[in-house]
Design an enzyme around this catalytic site. Structure first.
Site, PDB file in Angstrom:
ATOM      1  N   GLY A  48      65.505  97.657  85.623  1.00  0.00           N
ATOM      2  CA  GLY A  48      64.084  97.878  85.405  1.00  0.00           C
ATOM      3  C   GLY A  48      63.884  97.927  83.679  1.00  0.00           C
ATOM      4  CE1 TYR A  53      59.902 107.940  79.133  1.00  0.00           C
ATOM      5  CE2 TYR A  53      58.637 107.598  81.071  1.00  0.00           C
ATOM      6  CZ  TYR A  53      58.842 108.427  79.917  1.00  0.00           C
ATOM      7  OH  TYR A  53      58.198 109.431  79.261  1.00  0.00           O
ATOM      8  CG  ASP A 111      64.480  92.404  95.330  1.00  0.00           C
ATOM      9  OD1 ASP A 111      64.437  93.498  94.873  1.00  0.00           O
ATOM     10  OD2 ASP A 111      64.491  92.149  96.789  1.00  0.00           O
ATOM     11  CB  ALA A 112      66.902  95.464  90.841  1.00  0.00           C
ATOM     12  CG  LEU A 139      64.687  99.254  89.731  1.00  0.00           C
ATOM     13  CD1 LEU A 139      65.088  98.923  91.199  1.00  0.00           C
ATOM     14  CD2 LEU A 139      63.966  98.148  89.089  1.00  0.00           C
ATOM     15  CB  ALA A 140      58.258 102.161  88.729  1.00  0.00           C
ATOM     16  CE1 TYR A 235      55.323 110.834  90.022  1.00  0.00           C
ATOM     17  CE2 TYR A 235      56.822 112.508  90.128  1.00  0.00           C
ATOM     18  CZ  TYR A 235      56.387 111.239  89.799  1.00  0.00           C
ATOM     19  OH  TYR A 235      57.562 110.411  89.559  1.00  0.00           O
ATOM     20  CE  LYS A 244      60.403 109.625  90.264  1.00  0.00           C
ATOM     21  NZ  LYS A 244      61.290 108.444  89.696  1.00  0.00           N
TER      22      LYS A 244
HETATM   23  P1  NAD Z   1      57.345 100.557  84.593  1.00  0.00           P
HETATM   24  O1  NAD Z   1      56.340 100.041  85.983  1.00  0.00           O
HETATM   25  O2  NAD Z   1      56.884 100.406  83.236  1.00  0.00           O
HETATM   26  O3  NAD Z   1      58.683  99.682  85.036  1.00  0.00           O
HETATM   27  C1  NAD Z   1      59.182  99.250  85.948  1.00  0.00           C
HETATM   28  C2  NAD Z   1      60.196  98.159  85.724  1.00  0.00           C
HETATM   29  O4  NAD Z   1      60.834  97.866  87.179  1.00  0.00           O
HETATM   30  C3  NAD Z   1      59.886  96.953  85.252  1.00  0.00           C
HETATM   31  O5  NAD Z   1      60.981  96.619  84.539  1.00  0.00           O
HETATM   32  C4  NAD Z   1      60.032  95.895  86.382  1.00  0.00           C
HETATM   33  O6  NAD Z   1      60.214  94.800  85.995  1.00  0.00           O
HETATM   34  C5  NAD Z   1      61.180  96.625  87.232  1.00  0.00           C
HETATM   35  N1  NAD Z   1      61.088  96.297  88.612  1.00  0.00           N
HETATM   36  C6  NAD Z   1      60.119  96.615  89.620  1.00  0.00           C
HETATM   37  N2  NAD Z   1      60.265  96.345  90.912  1.00  0.00           N
HETATM   38  C7  NAD Z   1      61.392  95.497  90.619  1.00  0.00           C
HETATM   39  C8  NAD Z   1      62.440  94.884  91.511  1.00  0.00           C
HETATM   40  N3  NAD Z   1      62.354  94.698  92.852  1.00  0.00           N
HETATM   41  N4  NAD Z   1      63.636  94.454  90.826  1.00  0.00           N
HETATM   42  C9  NAD Z   1      63.928  94.457  89.748  1.00  0.00           C
HETATM   43  N5  NAD Z   1      63.034  95.094  88.780  1.00  0.00           N
HETATM   44  C10 NAD Z   1      62.052  95.663  89.399  1.00  0.00           C
HETATM   45  O7  NAD Z   1      57.564 101.927  85.166  1.00  0.00           O
HETATM   46  P2  NAD Z   1      58.132 103.288  84.268  1.00  0.00           P
HETATM   47  O8  NAD Z   1      56.710 104.317  84.236  1.00  0.00           O
HETATM   48  O9  NAD Z   1      58.624 103.295  83.094  1.00  0.00           O
HETATM   49  O10 NAD Z   1      58.887 104.138  85.501  1.00  0.00           O
HETATM   50  C11 NAD Z   1      60.258 103.774  85.345  1.00  0.00           C
HETATM   51  C12 NAD Z   1      61.117 105.223  85.663  1.00  0.00           C
HETATM   52  O11 NAD Z   1      60.517 106.406  85.103  1.00  0.00           O
HETATM   53  C13 NAD Z   1      60.469 105.631  87.377  1.00  0.00           C
HETATM   54  O12 NAD Z   1      61.493 106.391  87.881  1.00  0.00           O
HETATM   55  C14 NAD Z   1      59.343 106.629  87.181  1.00  0.00           C
HETATM   56  O13 NAD Z   1      59.147 107.486  88.327  1.00  0.00           O
HETATM   57  C15 NAD Z   1      59.984 107.160  85.846  1.00  0.00           C
HETATM   58  N6  NAD Z   1      59.098 108.252  85.097  1.00  0.00           N
HETATM   59  C16 NAD Z   1      57.668 107.656  84.844  1.00  0.00           C
HETATM   60  C17 NAD Z   1      56.791 108.338  84.003  1.00  0.00           C
HETATM   61  C18 NAD Z   1      55.576 107.808  83.448  1.00  0.00           C
HETATM   62  O14 NAD Z   1      54.705 108.892  83.084  1.00  0.00           O
HETATM   63  N7  NAD Z   1      55.608 106.538  83.501  1.00  0.00           N
HETATM   64  C19 NAD Z   1      57.224 109.709  83.675  1.00  0.00           C
HETATM   65  C20 NAD Z   1      58.382 110.283  84.086  1.00  0.00           C
HETATM   66  C21 NAD Z   1      59.453 109.543  84.933  1.00  0.00           C
END
Ligand code: NAD
Length: 396
Positions: A48, A53, A111-112, A139-140, A235, A244
């Site tokens: 991801g 993040y 697809d991871a 991943l998200a 959430y 989570k």
């Molecule tokens: P984001 O959408 O910016 O990034 C998601 C990443 O996952 C991308 O690199 C995307 O290409 C990759 N991805 C999605 N589906 C995929 C697949 N099938 N195969 C390969 N790669 C795939 O998301 P984010 O907000 O950075 O979230 C990342 C983590 O951080 C999550 O677990 C989220 O719950 C957690 N988080 C986010 C926040 C927030 O405010 N954004 C806060 C706390 C925790």
């Protein structure tokens, strides 16, 4: 082509290659302006890795401790006539900057969740890196195809046990509205856990450890969120919260598996930031707008890169401080009493008329556009931009 943002709600269907590059460079510059991280990981796999993040989790070890990185993501490549997705351009820019420093940086686009991609990652690590000493799982995703059964699971963002009605901002119209979300049924809860829980993280660690490409003493981390009570129904106590909880259970199993060889597994609870994933969650964009106003006023504002620099610097490169439930908490500044009590006080007062006065909605919007490379200083958005940018992809 001249590239302009085409947004609708939380979707932007275009991305600017030079803007994304500037966004990535800004994050690299931030990391380089901090002290180098001694004892940081040297060979890192980020699942991801292209946005949010995960991207920050690739930039920090590379530019703070000179780590080689393999990045996994699912992004749309460009064509002559259509831009790539932002994560593609981010990754192209990251790779170019990392290679300039003499670092190994390659990526796998696909697809991871699949066995094929995991096998390709294992083979590439064995070939080029030997072993990895850090695995970040970030991943998200809205859906997951089970690698064994082929069944497709979909995640949803719904409350459990009752209807949730709350204030929300319509980000297109800049209007405050009310949103009502019906509760999830058992199947929707189970599907969300399948997608966003820890099962796939465990499969990754299994695949890496069984193949001997996970170094003794390796660290792995995945990300979670808790946030304020007003978002808990959608959430923490909702479908994503159940996922989570599963992630934390997976973390304990992974820790048990890795501990005999000195390895460690953590869940880090991160703060709310603007990412493609968070902008899709009802209520959260309004909360973030209020939060940013207060945190900026207090000099506490952080985006992904500041958060992840703190994660590596204060926790992963040494002995992490953990909460009562065994989690790393880099949401500590967001959750401070003074910050949360302010947001709770302003929340009932915010209306369409005073949205820009009481909240940092403008900051939210500009942050959202930056995710796609728009609104960055030093980029000429009126100039023709070549949408084609290459990535050093591992084919599989
Ligand atoms: P984001 O959408 O910016 O990034 C998601 C990443 O996952 C991308 O690199 C995307 O290409 C990759 N991805 C999605 N589906 C995929 C697949 N099938 N195969 C390969 N790669 C795939 O998301 P984010 O907000 O950075 O979230 C990342 C983590 O951080 C999550 O677990 C989220 O719950 C957690 N988080 C986010 C926040 C927030 O405010 N954004 C806060 C706390 C925790």
């Amino acid at each position: 082509m001249i590239i302009t943002p085409k947004t609708r709600g939380f979707i932007c269907t275009t991305a600017h290659p030079d803007g994304c590059a500037a966004h990535v460079q800004g994050q690299i510059d931030f990391v380089k302006a901090q002290p180098r991280l001694e004892g940081g990981p040297k060979k890192v796999l980020v699942v991801g890795a292209s946005t949010g993040y995960g991207l920050a989790s690739r930039i920090v070890p590379a530019f703070a401790s000179g780590a080689d990185t393999l990045g996994v993501f699912f992004e749309k490549p460009p064509t002559e006539r259509k831009t790539a997705s932002a994560g593609w351009y981010n990754s192209a820019a990251f790779e170019a900057a990392a290679k300039d420093e003499g670092l190994y940086a390659r990526s796998i686009n696909g697809d991871a969740f699949s066995n094929e991609l995991k096998a390709a990652a294992v083979a590439e690590i064995a070939r080029a890196m030997g072993q990895v000493d850090c695995v970040v799982y970030s991943l998200a995703s809205p859906r997951r195809t089970d690698p064994e059964t082929g069944e497709v699971y979909k995640s949803c963002l719904k409350p459990i046990g009752g209807t949730y009605t709350q204030k929300n901002v319509d980000t297109d119209k800049a209007e405050i509205e009310e949103v009502t979300i019906e509760p999830a049924d058992e199947d929707e809860i189970a599907q969300t856990v399948k997608v966003m829980g820890g099962e796939d993280w465990e499969l990754w660690i299994d695949a890496l450890a069984s193949a001997g490409v996970l170094a003794d003493g390796a660290t792995t981390v995945a990300y979670s969120y808790i946030g304020p009570e007003l978002t808990w129904p959608v959430y923490k106590d909702g479908t994503i919260g159940r996922a989570k909880i599963h992630l934390e259970e997976s973390c304990a199993r992974i820790a048990d598996r890795l501990s005999p060889s000195g390895g460690r597994a953590f869940v880090s609870v991160n703060k709310a930031v603007v990412t493609q994933a968070s902008s899709a969650i009802p209520v959260v964009p309004l909360y973030i707008s209020l939060l940013f106003k207060k945190m900026k006023a207090e000099g506490l504002h952080e985006d992904c890169i500041e958060q992840i620099r703190r994660l590596f610097g204060d926790h992963l490169c040494g002995e992490p401080g953990l909460d009562d439930a065994g989690r790393i908490r880099i949401d500590d500044w967001e959750m401070r009493d003074g910050v949360q009590s302010h947001v709770a006080e302003v929340w009932p007062q915010v209306t369409t008329a005073n949205l820009r006065e009481l909240s940092d909605f403008d900051g939210y919007q500009s942050n959202f556009l930056k995710l796609f490379g728009f609104g960055l200083g030093g980029v000429d958005y009126d100039a023709e931009a070549d949408p084609l940018r290459g990535i050093d992809l591992v084919e599989f």
